[in-house]
Design an enzyme around this catalytic site. Structure first.
Site: not given
Ligand code: NAP
Length: 421
Positions: A162, A233, A287, A311
């Site tokens: 971002y 992740k 995930d 987000d």
């Protein structure tokens, strides 16, 4: 407090900060607000009377808010001129008054500023995006037991992909970076980037990760919540996402070791039962977390995660309990905080007095709790819940509920005011 075009209210006082970043809130604080673009004017017109009525109910006139309009987005162009999407006055007023609230802002099309919201967060170093997600009885939801999800998501707000460090495919910068990575000192990595790639950089720092995780743990401790889950992740992005989780655990042990325990320790040393009073620190791969909030929602209370994961996850969780129209949010830093509607400008409904103002109203509740005016927040939340139980709702909920009474945006605000105890 000298501004180019703003005239601060003559009554009321500014909130001030202590050295530990806690607030001194006067009885009559001045609170800057940004109405927002598109449906922003509609939701603000509905929300402000709710805030004022609740403060009046709780304090009987001994405390009140002086609202101070400041500008960003399209309205700022009218006041400050072309391209003044985010005037310095606005940033300065938020720095001066410490707590502000805003509606949605359109993303300017065609260069200049990438996103006003992202610029606000970065300029003011509002590093924690806080999104509580809970279900209100009666709100239509796509899942069988929406009440089982009751989480507060802490999303890192100032770094990750971002940050906006990226180069378009074909630009000299992209070519230079590709050449450096393919043929420079990194050649030994043995990775070859395709020459027709756009390039984006994903920085995750120790400082950024630890302060976000710290805010999440403090929130869990203050609110006596059972766990904080670091979502990352890291199985794939080891030195960014994986490092985020490792630094979060490291900080948790170093600074809150007497009040926290890791999930691994609970299993190994306590037969799977967390000792009373300790916040359990755990982590999940991003995930898998999207499955967890659907399949095992009761196992989570506070979630701390990197910017992009946060987000996606916060919107997915909001959808699970009935949608963005009721999802509140805040961007909090050590020097200032902005509370905001989490939905966009919904331009097709602008000016129609139709949209659900619940998101900005519930963001106001977060703001009152942040100011230590928790009773105001409780009253508004209860009244909003009762208005929904009575099935007096805006179009977005009405179209999914049987036997509901459709009310306008301002009508929903009035319904909340009627239910204020
Ligand atoms: P959006 O404005 O959130 O609207 C998308 C749809 O979501 C609406 O058409 C509506 O669905 C539903 N919705 C949104 N807010 C609602 C509310 N309060 N009550 C009921 N339904 C609501 O998303 P967008 O069209 O993608 O974005 C429009 C602009 O907003 C863009 O410029 C975007 O960059 C900006 N944006 C700003 C923020 C922010 O300021 N925080 C956040 C997101 C997007 P239905 O049509 O099905 O009724």
């Amino acid at each position: 407090m000298a501004y180019e075009k703003l005239t601060p209210p003559k009554t009321g006082q500014a909130i001030t900060l202590n050295a530990d970043h806690s607030l001194n809130v006067p009885d009559h604080p001045i609170l800057p607000f940004i109405e927002g673009d598109g449906c922003g004017a509609d939701i603000w017109r509905a929300a402000q009377p709710v805030f004022d009525a609740a403060v009046q109910k709780v304090f009987g006139g001994k405390k009140s808010i002086t609202w101070f309009e400041i500008y960003a987005g399209e309205k700022a162009l009218g006041v400050y001129g072309a391209n003044a999407w985010l005037p310095q006055d606005t940033l300065q007023a938020i720095r001066d008054y410490k707590v502000a609230i805003k509606g949605p802002l359109a993303t300017p099309v065609g260069g200049g500023i990438r996103s006003i919201n992202v610029a606000l967060r970065q300029e003011l170093d509002l590093y924690a995006c806080v999104r509580p997600v809970r279900w209100f009885d009666g709100v239509p939801s796509p899942v069988k037991a929406p009440q089982d999800l009751d989480v507060v998501i802490y999303r890192e707000n100032t770094e990750d992909i971002y940050l906006g460090v990226e180069w378009q495919e074909g630009s000299q910068e992209a070519k230079d970076v590709i050449e450096y990575l393919n043929n420079g000192p990194c050649k030994k990595l043995g990775k070859t980037l395709r020459k027709d790639s756009g390039i984006g950089i994903k920085p995750i720092s120790i400082m950024g990760s630890k302060r976000l995780a710290r805010a999440a743990i403090v929130y869990a401790l203050q609110n006596k919540l059972p766990s904080v889950t670091f979502v990352h992740k890291g199985n794939i992005m080891k030195f960014t996402e994986g490092a985020f989780s490792a630094w979060a655990y490291e900080m948790g042990k170093a600074e809150f070791g007497d009040r926290t325990i890791t999930e691994a320790e609970v299993v190994e040393k306590h037969n799977g039962q967390a000792p009373a009073g300790k916040v359990v620190l755990k982590d999940r791969i991003a995930d898998s977390m999207f499955q967890q909030v659907l399949l095992r929602p009761t196992e989570y209370s506070v979630i701390a995660t990197t910017n992009l994961n946060g987000d996606y996850l916060s919107d997915a969780c909001a959808a699970q309990v009935g949608g963005l129209g009721l999802a509140p949010g805040a961007n909090i830093g050590d020097q200032a905080a902005i509370f905001e509607a989490t939905h966009g400008t919904a331009p097709k409904y602008a000016g129609q007095n139709k949209i659900n103002p619940g998101s900005v109203i519930l963001s106001g509740c977060m703001m009152f709790r942040h100011m230590g005016w928790g009773e105001v927040a409780n009253r508004i939340e209860n009244a909003l819940a009762e208005a929904i139980s009575a099935k007096t709702v805006t179009y977005d909920l009405e179209r999914q509920m049987s036997g509901a009474t459709l009310v306008s945006c301002s009508g929903f605000g009035e319904a909340i005011i009627r239910h204020l105890a």
